[in-house]
Design an enzyme around this catalytic site. Sequence first.
Site, PDB file in Angstrom:
ATOM      1  N   ASN A 465       0.830  -1.198   0.000  1.00 11.29           N
ATOM      2  CA  ASN A 465       0.000   0.000   0.000  1.00 11.29           C
ATOM      3  C   ASN A 465       0.861   1.244   0.000  1.00 11.29           C
ATOM      4  OD1 ASN A 465       0.325  -0.738   3.109  1.00 11.29           O
ATOM      5  ND2 ASN A 465      -0.083   1.456   2.997  1.00 11.29           N
ATOM      6  N   CYS A 466       0.280   2.374  -0.433  1.00  5.27           N
ATOM      7  CA  CYS A 466       0.919   3.675  -0.274  1.00  5.27           C
ATOM      8  C   CYS A 466       0.053   4.457   0.705  1.00  5.27           C
ATOM      9  CB  CYS A 466       1.095   4.383  -1.612  1.00  5.27           C
ATOM     10  SG  CYS A 466      -0.445   4.805  -2.439  1.00  5.27           S
ATOM     11  N   ALA A 467      -0.013   5.754   0.589  1.00  2.33           N
ATOM     12  CA  ALA A 467      -0.726   6.552   1.588  1.00  2.33           C
ATOM     13  C   ALA A 467      -2.217   6.278   1.598  1.00  2.33           C
ATOM     14  CB  ALA A 467      -0.473   8.039   1.341  1.00  2.33           C
ATOM     15  N   ARG A 469      -3.786   4.053  -1.177  1.00  7.45           N
ATOM     16  CA  ARG A 469      -4.162   3.020  -2.141  1.00  7.45           C
ATOM     17  C   ARG A 469      -3.673   1.638  -1.713  1.00  7.45           C
ATOM     18  NH1 ARG A 469      -1.236   5.358  -7.070  1.00  7.45           N
ATOM     19  NH2 ARG A 469      -0.242   6.584  -5.441  1.00  7.45           N
TER      20      ARG A 469
END
Length: 523
Positions: A465-467, A469
């Site tokens: 995951n990113c911030a 998504r």
Amino acid sequence: MMKKIQRFGGAMLAPVMLFSFFGIVIGFSLLFSNQTIIGDIAAPDTLWFKFWNVIAAGGWTPFFQLPLLFVVGLPISLAKKYAARATMEALVTYIAFNYFVNAILTLWPESFAVDLAQGATAGSGLTSIAGIITLDTGMMGGLLISGIVVYLHNRFYEKELPEMLSNFSGSVFVTMISFFAMVPLAVLMCFVWPVIQEGMRSMQGFFIESGNFGVFIYQFLQKILIPTGLHHFVYAPFAYDSAVVEGGMAVYWASHIGEFQTTAFSLKELYPFGGFSLSGMSKVFGTAGLSLAMIQAARPDKKKKVIALIAPAALTAILTGITEPIEFTFLFVAPALWFVHALLDASIATISYAFGVVGDFGGGLINWLGLNWLPLWKFHSSTYITQIIIGLIFTAIWYFVFSFMIKKFNLKTPGREDDTAAMQLYTKADYDNKKQDEKLPKHVRQAQAYMHLVGGKDNVIDVTNCATRLRLTVKDAAKVADSTQFQEAGASGLVNPGNGGIQIIVGLTVPTVRESFEELMAE
């Protein structure tokens, strides 16, 4: 290769997310301990002053220990299994590396272009890591060593050793390999890193002298590369390493706010490289304009639904600077808007810088208040009034440009798409299952729904995951449901380019959703 780079870039966000809270702590501590603003209650000998200095001491934690945060943050996102153990392995290895460097520089003081006797002073090329005087490799050193350990962890953690050596399996085995790998790396860094530092110092001067043009190119690249995930490699060296100023802009700004509390010089004179930290201008003012444009362009019968979809995401972006949900809402349905958005983003940053607006404006309004406006408004109010005026003008520009393009080219932004939502009848069993599911925490329900919509765990290769998504690699992209079904399950949208790499736009709760998703994969 691109997917691996994207995962690496997303993993860099783990420690960066801490800056929002600690930045606010520093901002308020400096504000409340400033006698000029608060009055005699903040005199240096008062309990009030001492209390806020204690709070500030803790607030400096991520700014002064940034390399360590990147060391422990990378395995959290990149270790395929047993991330906690990978984190311990990375930390131990990083500390051992710095002990090696200290010993090499101590035993062969004349062989390298740094002088250990200077200590960790400004311009010496040295720093203190866990009490060790060592080379100041900053964020890059932390990422390099942690990346090596994560690679070794993923490859060797589960390797079976002979019974008589079983005590050396798992984390011990990974740490052993990493330990010996650090010896030649430490020798190499002692030779190479001082040369790199000289190159960084030259680059600092280049970027500072590049002026408005440099700000425009930097900001345009940072925005236009967001869909690829490569934007992390544009801003990270500026914000968290020494591309522009030693130690990175984030640390420099926070640690010099006290010096900026003066009217003798303008903020631009005090902080001339501050144009490279104005990405928040588009996050606040740009988000407001483009969100209003998409709402205004929606079909009348869908306008309420579009407001319910866009308003929370827009408010999140404006307050926190997390723009991905709102930006990805239009990115893949109308990519032409993304190019225009990047141009406007670069333009507002450049024009703001040209009119003297500088500071730590990389986030949303919370960041602006805590690290800029509250501690410095009394001294630089004219700068901030200029900033607001420019921002409101660009809000109008974003609104009119987006409105024109959406209607002129009939772009399928929210509320203008075809009615393709799936319809079905439900049985009593469906109803009972739904009631049972509602008792589960929201992030668990979302993870279960997303697992079903991506074709089940057998169709999932990996997840990170990113911030905001949830990033998945799937075996067969054709098995993934459409964006509408993901939205019904609680997501803001779906990115599915058809090459096996999909992105579910979850929001700020994505770390807990990912954990639940991984638990489902392990069942």
